[in-house]
Scaffold this motif. Structure first.
Motif, PDB file in Angstrom:
ATOM      1  N   ASN A  98      -2.509   5.987   3.109  1.00  0.00           N
ATOM      2  CA  ASN A  98      -2.359   7.253   3.822  1.00  0.00           C
ATOM      3  C   ASN A  98      -3.664   8.063   3.781  1.00  0.00           C
ATOM      4  O   ASN A  98      -4.119   8.602   4.796  1.00  0.00           O
ATOM      5  N   LYS A  99      -4.264   8.098   2.602  1.00  0.00           N
ATOM      6  CA  LYS A  99      -5.515   8.852   2.409  1.00  0.00           C
ATOM      7  C   LYS A  99      -6.640   8.294   3.291  1.00  0.00           C
ATOM      8  O   LYS A  99      -7.367   9.040   3.962  1.00  0.00           O
ATOM      9  N   GLN A 100      -6.767   6.964   3.291  1.00  0.00           N
ATOM     10  CA  GLN A 100      -7.844   6.341   4.068  1.00  0.00           C
ATOM     11  C   GLN A 100      -7.561   6.410   5.574  1.00  0.00           C
ATOM     12  O   GLN A 100      -8.479   6.575   6.379  1.00  0.00           O
ATOM     13  N   ALA A 101      -6.298   6.287   5.956  1.00  0.00           N
ATOM     14  CA  ALA A 101      -5.926   6.380   7.376  1.00  0.00           C
ATOM     15  C   ALA A 101      -6.250   7.771   7.914  1.00  0.00           C
ATOM     16  O   ALA A 101      -6.711   7.919   9.051  1.00  0.00           O
ATOM     17  N   LYS A 102      -6.014   8.771   7.079  1.00  0.00           N
ATOM     18  CA  LYS A 102      -6.274  10.166   7.475  1.00  0.00           C
ATOM     19  C   LYS A 102      -7.746  10.375   7.817  1.00  0.00           C
ATOM     20  O   LYS A 102      -8.092  11.084   8.771  1.00  0.00           O
ATOM     21  N   LYS A 103      -8.617   9.727   7.052  1.00  0.00           N
ATOM     22  CA  LYS A 103     -10.067   9.859   7.283  1.00  0.00           C
ATOM     23  C   LYS A 103     -10.459   9.352   8.676  1.00  0.00           C
ATOM     24  O   LYS A 103     -11.452   9.785   9.250  1.00  0.00           O
ATOM     25  N   HIS A 104      -9.696   8.394   9.176  1.00  0.00           N
ATOM     26  CA  HIS A 104      -9.992   7.809  10.499  1.00  0.00           C
ATOM     27  C   HIS A 104      -9.050   8.325  11.578  1.00  0.00           C
ATOM     28  O   HIS A 104      -9.033   7.781  12.690  1.00  0.00           O
ATOM     29  N   ASP A 105      -8.271   9.342  11.226  1.00  0.00           N
ATOM     30  CA  ASP A 105      -7.317   9.928  12.166  1.00  0.00           C
ATOM     31  C   ASP A 105      -6.393   8.859  12.757  1.00  0.00           C
ATOM     32  O   ASP A 105      -6.167   8.794  13.964  1.00  0.00           O
ATOM     33  N   ARG A 106      -5.893   8.017  11.873  1.00  0.00           N
ATOM     34  CA  ARG A 106      -5.014   6.920  12.279  1.00  0.00           C
ATOM     35  C   ARG A 106      -3.684   7.005  11.540  1.00  0.00           C
ATOM     36  O   ARG A 106      -3.595   7.598  10.473  1.00  0.00           O
ATOM     37  N   ILE A 107      -2.671   6.337  12.123  1.00  0.00           N
ATOM     38  CA  ILE A 107      -1.426   6.076  11.401  1.00  0.00           C
ATOM     39  C   ILE A 107      -1.358   4.562  11.237  1.00  0.00           C
ATOM     40  O   ILE A 107      -1.376   3.821  12.225  1.00  0.00           O
ATOM     41  N   ILE A 108      -1.340   4.111  10.001  1.00  0.00           N
ATOM     42  CA  ILE A 108      -1.353   2.671   9.736  1.00  0.00           C
ATOM     43  C   ILE A 108       0.064   2.179   9.458  1.00  0.00           C
ATOM     44  O   ILE A 108       0.778   2.731   8.623  1.00  0.00           O
ATOM     45  N   SER A 109       0.437   1.138  10.179  1.00  0.00           N
ATOM     46  CA  SER A 109       1.766   0.536  10.013  1.00  0.00           C
ATOM     47  C   SER A 109       1.791  -0.366   8.784  1.00  0.00           C
ATOM     48  O   SER A 109       0.822  -1.086   8.506  1.00  0.00           O
ATOM     49  N   CYS A 110       2.922  -0.328   8.066  1.00  0.00           N
ATOM     50  CA  CYS A 110       3.062  -1.091   6.819  1.00  0.00           C
ATOM     51  C   CYS A 110       4.453  -1.726   6.729  1.00  0.00           C
ATOM     52  O   CYS A 110       5.412  -1.213   7.307  1.00  0.00           O
ATOM     53  N   LEU A 111       4.522  -2.815   5.985  1.00  0.00           N
ATOM     54  CA  LEU A 111       5.801  -3.449   5.646  1.00  0.00           C
ATOM     55  C   LEU A 111       5.993  -3.343   4.142  1.00  0.00           C
ATOM     56  O   LEU A 111       5.066  -3.596   3.369  1.00  0.00           O
ATOM     57  N   LEU A 112       7.184  -2.972   3.719  1.00  0.00           N
ATOM     58  CA  LEU A 112       7.518  -3.002   2.290  1.00  0.00           C
ATOM     59  C   LEU A 112       7.962  -4.412   1.927  1.00  0.00           C
ATOM     60  O   LEU A 112       8.734  -5.039   2.658  1.00  0.00           O
ATOM     61  N   GLN A 113       7.468  -4.899   0.798  1.00  0.00           N
ATOM     62  CA  GLN A 113       7.837  -6.248   0.363  1.00  0.00           C
ATOM     63  C   GLN A 113       9.043  -6.214  -0.565  1.00  0.00           C
ATOM     64  O   GLN A 113       9.005  -5.599  -1.633  1.00  0.00           O
ATOM     65  N   ALA A 114      10.091  -6.881  -0.123  1.00  0.00           N
ATOM     66  CA  ALA A 114      11.297  -7.006  -0.950  1.00  0.00           C
ATOM     67  C   ALA A 114      11.215  -8.296  -1.760  1.00  0.00           C
ATOM     68  O   ALA A 114      10.761  -9.325  -1.260  1.00  0.00           O
TER      69      ALA A 114
END
Length: 224
Positions: A98-114
Motif C-alpha cells: 500500500n505504501k509503495q503503491a501510494k508513491k506511484h499513485d496506483r492501486i495494486i491488486s493482490c491475492l490472499l494465500q489460503a
C-alpha cells in the motif's frame, strides 16, 4: 515454436474465463518473447529483480504477476509496474505494498494465500485468519491495494481425492465471501488454483486462474 504450440494447446483445453499465467521464472527473455509472439500476455515471476529486468526488456502490454513468497523490503522495485501480487499472507506485507503503491499513485491488486495443503511447508493463512484480516480496521485503511481474490496451492500428491477436497474447500470459502466481504479495497473475483500437474482438477473446482510453467517452457533450469 514448441513454446507457442504448448500455449495454444493449453488455451484450447481450458474455459475462456480462465486466465493462464505463464510461469516464466528462471527462463531467458527469448523464451518469454516466443510465448509473447504466440499471444501470451500474462507472465508470473518469483524474484522481483528478475521480473524488473524482464519488464524493461519486453513489450509493455505484458501483465506481470509476482508469484513468489514476497520480501517486503523489495516491493518498491516492482510497485510501478506489477499487475497482480499472488500469495500475500501477512497484513504487514499489504501495508508495505500500500505504501509503495501510494508513491506511484496506483492501486495494486493482490491475492490472499489460503493454506489448503496438508503439508507443513506451504505458506498461507487459515480461513479464520483471512476473515480476521479482512475485518480488521488496519486493513480497511489501506486505500492503495485491492484484494481481488484468493489463491491456494494444493498438496504435492497424486491422490486425486485429496487434491479435490483441498481445491473444493477453497472454492467454497471463496464463494461464501464473494459478496459477504465486498468493500472498497476487497472485491473478490479471482480464484487462483492449479499448476501444470493439477490445473484441470482445479478448474473443475472453480479456479479462474492457473499458473503453468513446465507444461509451457519445459523443466526449469535453476543453475541459470
Amino acid at each position: 515454436m514448441e513454446i507457442q504450440k504448448n500455449i495454444q494447446e493449453i488455451v484450447k483445453s481450458i474455459p475462456a474465463n480462465v486466465t493462464l499465467v505463464a510461469v516464466s521464472k528462471t527462463k531467458p527473455i527469448s523464451d518469454l518473447q516466443e510465448a509473447y509472439d504466440g499471444g501470451q500476455r500474462v507472465f508470473g515471476e518469483n524474484k522481483i529483480q528478475e521480473m524488473a529486468e524482464k519488464f524493461e526488456a519486453l513489450p509493455k502490454d505484458i501483465q506481470w504477476h509476482m508469484i513468489g513468497h514476497l520480501q517486503s523490503n523489495k516491493v518498491k522495485y516492482m510497485a510501478h509496474f506489477v499487475n497482480l501480487i499472488h500469495g500475500i499472507d501477512k497484513l504487514k506485507t499489504l501495508k508495505e505494498i500500500n505504501k509503495q503503491a501510494k508513491k506511484h499513485d496506483r492501486i495494486i491488486s493482490c491475492l490472499l494465500q489460503a493454506k489448503i495443503a496438508q503439508e507443513e511447508t506451504k505458506f498461507g493463512l487459515s480461513f479464520d485468519e483471512i476473515e480476521q484480516l479482512l475485518k480488521s480496521p488496519e486493513f480497511k485503511e489501506l486505500e492503495n491495494i485491492k484484494i481481488v481474490g484468493f489463491m491456494g496451492m494444493a498438496s504435492f500428491t497424486d491422490d486425486q481425492k485429496q487434491l479435490n477436497e483441498e481445491f473444493a474447500s477453497l472454492n467454497s470459502f471463496f464463494q461464501l465471501h464473494k459478496t459477504k466481504t465486498a468493500t472498497s479495497n476487497c472485491q473478490l473475483e479471482t480464484l487462483s488454483m492449479g499448476m501444470s500437474g493439477d490445473y484441470n482438477l482445479a478448474i473443475k473446482n472453480g479456479s479462474s486462474m492457473i499458473r503453468v510453467g513446465s507444461s509451457i517452457f519445459g523443466n526449469r533450469n535453476y543453475s541459470s
